[in-house]
Design a protein around this motif. Sequence first.
Motif, PDB file in Angstrom:
ATOM      1  N   ALA A 295     -17.007 110.082   5.264  1.00 33.79           N
ATOM      2  CA  ALA A 295     -17.858 110.078   6.457  1.00 33.79           C
ATOM      3  C   ALA A 295     -19.325 109.887   6.088  1.00 33.79           C
ATOM      4  O   ALA A 295     -20.130 109.462   6.927  1.00 33.79           O
ATOM      5  CB  ALA A 295     -17.688 111.387   7.234  1.00 33.79           C
ATOM      6  N   VAL A 296     -19.670 110.162   4.836  1.00 31.31           N
ATOM      7  CA  VAL A 296     -21.040 109.953   4.348  1.00 31.31           C
ATOM      8  C   VAL A 296     -21.181 108.591   3.678  1.00 31.31           C
ATOM      9  O   VAL A 296     -22.145 107.870   3.918  1.00 31.31           O
ATOM     10  CB  VAL A 296     -21.447 111.076   3.363  1.00 31.31           C
ATOM     11  CG1 VAL A 296     -22.792 110.765   2.702  1.00 31.31           C
ATOM     12  CG2 VAL A 296     -21.511 112.410   4.081  1.00 31.31           C
ATOM     13  N   PRO A 397      -9.158 107.561   5.098  1.00 34.69           N
ATOM     14  CA  PRO A 397      -9.174 107.624   6.561  1.00 34.69           C
ATOM     15  C   PRO A 397      -9.359 106.233   7.159  1.00 34.69           C
ATOM     16  O   PRO A 397     -10.047 105.385   6.583  1.00 34.69           O
ATOM     17  CB  PRO A 397     -10.370 108.526   6.854  1.00 34.69           C
ATOM     18  CG  PRO A 397     -10.460 109.420   5.662  1.00 34.69           C
ATOM     19  CD  PRO A 397     -10.084 108.545   4.497  1.00 34.69           C
ATOM     20  N   THR A 398      -8.737 106.000   8.298  1.00 34.22           N
ATOM     21  CA  THR A 398      -8.767 104.664   8.912  1.00 34.22           C
ATOM     22  C   THR A 398      -9.716 104.566  10.103  1.00 34.22           C
ATOM     23  O   THR A 398      -9.814 103.519  10.736  1.00 34.22           O
ATOM     24  CB  THR A 398      -7.353 104.254   9.362  1.00 34.22           C
ATOM     25  OG1 THR A 398      -6.858 105.233  10.289  1.00 34.22           O
ATOM     26  CG2 THR A 398      -6.406 104.170   8.171  1.00 34.22           C
ATOM     27  N   LEU A 404     -14.499 112.098  10.025  1.00 36.06           N
ATOM     28  CA  LEU A 404     -15.308 113.244  10.435  1.00 36.06           C
ATOM     29  C   LEU A 404     -14.488 114.526  10.473  1.00 36.06           C
ATOM     30  O   LEU A 404     -14.982 115.605  10.124  1.00 36.06           O
ATOM     31  CB  LEU A 404     -15.942 112.978  11.803  1.00 36.06           C
ATOM     32  CG  LEU A 404     -17.057 111.934  11.828  1.00 36.06           C
ATOM     33  CD1 LEU A 404     -17.466 111.611  13.254  1.00 36.06           C
ATOM     34  CD2 LEU A 404     -18.265 112.408  11.018  1.00 36.06           C
ATOM     35  N   ASN A 405     -13.235 114.413  10.883  1.00 40.04           N
ATOM     36  CA  ASN A 405     -12.364 115.593  10.877  1.00 40.04           C
ATOM     37  C   ASN A 405     -12.189 116.129   9.463  1.00 40.04           C
ATOM     38  O   ASN A 405     -12.256 117.343   9.223  1.00 40.04           O
ATOM     39  CB  ASN A 405     -11.000 115.255  11.480  1.00 40.04           C
ATOM     40  CG  ASN A 405     -11.063 115.022  12.978  1.00 40.04           C
ATOM     41  OD1 ASN A 405     -12.012 115.451  13.643  1.00 40.04           O
ATOM     42  ND2 ASN A 405     -10.084 114.329  13.528  1.00 40.04           N
ATOM     43  N   LYS A 406     -11.966 115.231   8.507  1.00 36.67           N
ATOM     44  CA  LYS A 406     -11.827 115.636   7.110  1.00 36.67           C
ATOM     45  C   LYS A 406     -13.145 116.205   6.575  1.00 36.67           C
ATOM     46  O   LYS A 406     -13.155 117.186   5.832  1.00 36.67           O
ATOM     47  CB  LYS A 406     -11.376 114.454   6.258  1.00 36.67           C
ATOM     48  CG  LYS A 406      -9.995 113.905   6.600  1.00 36.67           C
ATOM     49  CD  LYS A 406      -8.901 114.923   6.303  1.00 36.67           C
ATOM     50  CE  LYS A 406      -8.741 115.182   4.826  1.00 36.67           C
ATOM     51  NZ  LYS A 406      -7.639 116.113   4.517  1.00 36.67           N
ATOM     52  N   PHE A 407     -14.233 115.570   6.936  1.00 41.05           N
ATOM     53  CA  PHE A 407     -15.561 116.016   6.510  1.00 41.05           C
ATOM     54  C   PHE A 407     -15.832 117.444   6.988  1.00 41.05           C
ATOM     55  O   PHE A 407     -16.329 118.287   6.233  1.00 41.05           O
ATOM     56  CB  PHE A 407     -16.599 115.052   7.076  1.00 41.05           C
ATOM     57  CG  PHE A 407     -18.027 115.336   6.697  1.00 41.05           C
ATOM     58  CD1 PHE A 407     -18.451 115.238   5.387  1.00 41.05           C
ATOM     59  CD2 PHE A 407     -18.958 115.659   7.682  1.00 41.05           C
ATOM     60  CE1 PHE A 407     -19.779 115.482   5.047  1.00 41.05           C
ATOM     61  CE2 PHE A 407     -20.287 115.902   7.352  1.00 41.05           C
ATOM     62  CZ  PHE A 407     -20.694 115.808   6.031  1.00 41.05           C
TER      63      PHE A 407
END
Length: 452
Positions: A295-296, A397-398, A404-407
């Motif tokens: 996400a970054v 992630p796709t 963002l959920n993982k982040f």
Amino acid sequence: MAVSTPARESLIEEIKETIKTKSVELLHMQFVDIEGTLKHVTTTAEKLEDVIDGKTMFDGSSIKGFTPINQSDLYLMPDLTTFAVLPWTEEEGYSEARFLCSVKNPDGSDFSGDPRNILKKTVDRAADKGYSISVGPELEFFLFETDEKGLPTRQTQDIGGYFEPSPKDNGEKVRLEVYRTLKKMGFTIEASHHEVAEGQHEINFKYADALGSADAATTYKWVVKTVAKQFGLHATFMPKPLAGANGNGMHTNISLFDVEKQENAFYDESDSLGLSKTAYQFIAGLIDNVKDFVAVTNPLVNSYKRLVPGYEAPCYIAWSASNRSALIRIPATRGAGTRVEIRCPDPSANPYLAFAIIASAGLDGIEQDLTAPPSVDADIFSMSAVEIEERGIENLPTSLEEALNKFEEGSIGADTLGEHAFAEYLDLKRGEWDEFRTTVHDWELATYQGKF
């Protein structure tokens, strides 16, 4: 004010001499917001002493991801080593210059939301373990024609392909001017060429310490856009501006240097691949954390349209000593040049945050003594879905939402960015995803309006 040192005083005298000989009238105090967008406050050369003392104040509440309106006063502390005269402003008896700055609180402490300060914390973390961090990013960009209003069109500036020269590569003259401009600003350029897609280009500059490299990447993007505009073109670092074509990547080469031993910490001549235990641990840290930090390194909705099979962009979590279809590659150079290349980042990322979180993930691998999985040396893009599953190769992630959920769920984001920047970044990107999710796009209208 920091205690004076002979080296600092010497640098100040050099800056004063340059201002005099180059007739510098304006000084641009530059910094980036949480997205990595370059900002600056302009003052005059007569205010140099105040500039050096960090007395340039600005409203932090007006900067994305910074401070609330009731705590808005922030200050800019210039990094004197980043002073540069801007070549495109030079004329007889006049020029302008810039400093890149770190952001300070009114009490003189580092502002925790400043991306430059966040990277400094990761550099300090590595230093505590006896390492310095070197980074060499490779930023790709497209050149597009502009319309009568100067706005970008979807027409690429040339029809060249990978490594093709003129006459197909009409971008050569733009790259040459970028090269000349960067060289005047202190860059060492190592290579310049046309990339795979029509209108796509890459100019590589020499690696540096992590902070210097992030400063260079920020400056590079600014210079490329500025020079392109001089040619009536628009340069974009958008990850995937054209469907059906390769996207823009920011392959990031990173290595650790053992300060005590004065050697590359990733090299071991006794290993079959020439890699040290530290290198394998670093690789393991990247693989273990990558889902939580994309996400970054891949911060846009558009970023995930690049990370798909078929366009050379890595979308599978694997590593190899040579395989370019893997997320992590070890370039062939060994000895002092041994490094790890992570291929998923794209140039829309904030380089300060991207380099910080990549280094942080690798350091996690070292601290936790993680073991890297076996390398994948076969072409992953040619494997069937069954073979990929049998090998245990996972996908990145796709979508930005998934990233963002993982982040948010992982620890690497909050640990690296800190509480303030983590919350601000997450809120900003959640808003971006929600805006995309609720927008009715042209594809939907073309597909559904007449059908239903």
